[in-house]
Design a protein around this motif. Structure first.
Motif, short mmCIF file in Angstrom:
data_model
loop_
_atom_site.label_atom_id
_atom_site.label_comp_id
_atom_site.label_asym_id
_atom_site.label_seq_id
_atom_site.Cartn_x
_atom_site.Cartn_y
_atom_site.Cartn_z
N TRP A 1 1.80 65.79 73.75
CA TRP A 1 0.93 66.70 73.04
C TRP A 1 -0.52 66.21 73.18
O TRP A 1 -0.79 65.02 73.01
CB TRP A 1 1.27 66.75 71.55
CG TRP A 1 2.32 67.73 71.16
CD1 TRP A 1 3.58 67.46 70.70
CD2 TRP A 1 2.20 69.16 71.14
NE1 TRP A 1 4.26 68.62 70.42
CE2 TRP A 1 3.43 69.68 70.68
CE3 TRP A 1 1.18 70.04 71.49
CZ2 TRP A 1 3.66 71.04 70.54
CZ3 TRP A 1 1.41 71.40 71.35
CH2 TRP A 1 2.63 71.89 70.88
N TYR A 2 -1.42 67.15 73.50
CA TYR A 2 -2.84 66.83 73.60
C TYR A 2 -3.63 67.71 72.64
O TYR A 2 -3.34 68.91 72.46
CB TYR A 2 -3.36 67.09 75.02
CG TYR A 2 -2.97 66.03 76.03
CD1 TYR A 2 -3.83 64.98 76.32
CD2 TYR A 2 -1.76 66.10 76.70
CE1 TYR A 2 -3.49 64.01 77.24
CE2 TYR A 2 -1.40 65.14 77.63
CZ TYR A 2 -2.27 64.10 77.90
OH TYR A 2 -1.92 63.14 78.82
N LYS A 3 -4.65 67.11 72.03
CA LYS A 3 -5.64 67.85 71.26
C LYS A 3 -6.94 67.76 72.03
O LYS A 3 -7.56 66.70 72.09
CB LYS A 3 -5.79 67.23 69.86
CG LYS A 3 -6.84 67.91 68.99
CD LYS A 3 -6.91 67.21 67.65
CE LYS A 3 -7.96 67.82 66.75
NZ LYS A 3 -8.05 67.14 65.43
N GLY A 4 -7.31 68.85 72.68
CA GLY A 4 -8.41 68.78 73.63
C GLY A 4 -8.00 67.89 74.78
O GLY A 4 -6.99 68.12 75.44
N ASN A 5 -8.77 66.82 75.01
CA ASN A 5 -8.42 65.85 76.06
C ASN A 5 -7.82 64.57 75.49
O ASN A 5 -7.58 63.61 76.23
CB ASN A 5 -9.66 65.51 76.89
CG ASN A 5 -10.14 66.69 77.71
OD1 ASN A 5 -9.34 67.47 78.22
ND2 ASN A 5 -11.46 66.83 77.84
N SER A 6 -7.56 64.56 74.17
CA SER A 6 -7.04 63.35 73.52
C SER A 6 -5.52 63.42 73.42
O SER A 6 -4.96 64.42 72.96
CB SER A 6 -7.65 63.19 72.13
OG SER A 6 -9.06 63.08 72.20
N TYR B 1 -4.77 72.92 71.52
CA TYR B 1 -3.64 72.02 71.72
C TYR B 1 -2.85 72.47 72.95
O TYR B 1 -2.76 73.67 73.24
CB TYR B 1 -2.72 72.03 70.50
CG TYR B 1 -3.34 71.45 69.25
CD1 TYR B 1 -3.17 70.12 68.92
CD2 TYR B 1 -4.09 72.27 68.39
CE1 TYR B 1 -3.75 69.59 67.75
CE2 TYR B 1 -4.67 71.75 67.24
CZ TYR B 1 -4.49 70.42 66.92
OH TYR B 1 -5.06 69.90 65.79
N ARG B 2 -2.27 71.49 73.62
CA ARG B 2 -1.42 71.81 74.77
C ARG B 2 -0.30 70.79 74.87
O ARG B 2 -0.46 69.63 74.52
CB ARG B 2 -2.23 71.84 76.07
CG ARG B 2 -3.00 70.57 76.37
CD ARG B 2 -4.03 70.78 77.49
NE ARG B 2 -4.93 69.64 77.59
CZ ARG B 2 -4.79 68.63 78.42
NH1 ARG B 2 -3.75 68.61 79.24
NH2 ARG B 2 -5.65 67.63 78.46
N GLN C 1 1.73 73.92 78.78
CA GLN C 1 1.84 75.10 77.90
C GLN C 1 0.81 74.97 76.80
O GLN C 1 0.77 73.96 76.07
CB GLN C 1 3.25 75.18 77.30
CG GLN C 1 3.55 76.47 76.58
CD GLN C 1 3.68 77.65 77.52
OE1 GLN C 1 2.71 78.41 77.68
NE2 GLN C 1 4.83 77.81 78.15
N HIS C 2 -0.08 75.97 76.67
CA HIS C 2 -1.12 75.94 75.65
C HIS C 2 -0.60 76.56 74.35
O HIS C 2 0.17 77.53 74.37
CB HIS C 2 -2.35 76.69 76.14
CG HIS C 2 -3.05 76.02 77.29
ND1 HIS C 2 -3.99 75.02 77.11
CD2 HIS C 2 -2.93 76.18 78.63
CE1 HIS C 2 -4.42 74.60 78.28
NE2 HIS C 2 -3.79 75.29 79.23
N LEU C 3 -1.02 75.99 73.23
CA LEU C 3 -0.57 76.45 71.92
C LEU C 3 -1.42 77.62 71.43
O LEU C 3 -2.65 77.54 71.43
CB LEU C 3 -0.65 75.29 70.92
CG LEU C 3 -0.43 75.66 69.45
CD1 LEU C 3 0.95 76.22 69.23
CD2 LEU C 3 -0.67 74.43 68.56
N ASN C 4 -0.75 78.68 70.99
CA ASN C 4 -1.41 79.81 70.34
C ASN C 4 -1.11 79.70 68.85
O ASN C 4 -0.06 80.15 68.38
CB ASN C 4 -0.89 81.13 70.91
CG ASN C 4 -1.69 82.33 70.40
OD1 ASN C 4 -2.19 82.33 69.28
ND2 ASN C 4 -1.79 83.36 71.24
#
Length: 238
Positions: free
Chosen positions: A167-172, A200-201, A213-216
């Motif tokens: 899981w990523y938040k932006g690039n983190s 998030y992705r 997969q990007h989070l909606n």
């Protein structure tokens, strides 16, 4: 004492010249599977006209192919059905070519050149399957109240091996889980606030490629007030 040492050194050098086995060096090779994919295992050596080249596979050392330069003969041995109609040999270099490669061809390959000396080359081959896209679902059984509680999410994939799920938040990077053996289901949870505006992705990756997969959040995380608004709109339209 010195004489005995010289005699020992002499026989040791002679033994090395006769064997010439470089078994400690293993070259790692990674490739994706596919109908049009082929893998060439090469050593960049120049073969002599009386050399015998033998290729073997697996910890048992099953012979799969050989080139006899002196007899000008190429032989393919199919003791293992996974290599049927998939192997080719270069009679000038001894290179092994594997066509239509799949994950079943993952393993240890060894090339032995038997001439005036015996030289061995080993290749640790890993063939990766094409990655599926991860699926993000809401882990909440019902909508949340307007209170600042979190929305529970789950990113999952099926039947994967030698991968990492993140899981990523932006690039983190927020969290990561890895698996080596075949896993029926690999899942990674995440909790976000309902009104979170961050991106998030979820990323599934191996050493060669990845699927993202990007989070909606708006689609998967709805408050009860959001749901009520949608229902009221439907009634008004009716």
């Amino acid at each position: 004492m010195k004489k005995m040492f010289l005699i020992f050194a002499y026989f040791f050098v002679c033994f090395c010249c006769l064997t010439g086995v470089f078994g400690d060096k293993v070259k790692s090779v990674s490739v994706m599977e596919g109908d049009r994919v082929y893998l060439t295992l090469n050593t960049d050596v120049k073969l002599q006209r009386d050399d015998l080249i033998v290729w073997s596979f697996g910890p048992e050392g099953i012979r799969i192919a050989e080139v006899n330069k002196e007899a000008n003969k190429i032989s393919i041995h199919v003791f293992d059905g996974r290599f049927r109609d998939r192997l080719q040999l270069n009679d000038r270099t001894g290179d092994l070519i594997i066509t239509n490669i799949t994950t079943n061809h993952t393993g240890l390959y060894q090339m032995d050149i038997r001439g005036n000396i015996v030289t061995s080359y080993r290749f640790n081959v890993t063939v990766y399957a094409h990655l599926p896209a991860p699926v993000i679902t809401s882990n909440s059984s019902q909508c949340s109240s307007s209170s600042p509680s979190n929305c529970s999410l789950l990113c999952s994939v099926m039947n994967v091996r030698d991968v990492s799920l993140s899981w990523y938040k932006g690039n983190s990077l927020l969290s990561i889980i890895s698996v080596s053996d075949l896993n029926i289901r690999l899942s990674l949870p995440l909790e976000v606030e309902y009104q979170d505006n961050n991106t998030y992705r979820c990323v599934l990756n191996n050493t060669i490629t990845n699927q993202t997969q990007h989070l909606n959040i708006t689609q998967l995380c709805q408050t009860c007030s959001d749901t009520t608004g949608v229902i009221n709109s439907v009634y008004l339209l009716s």
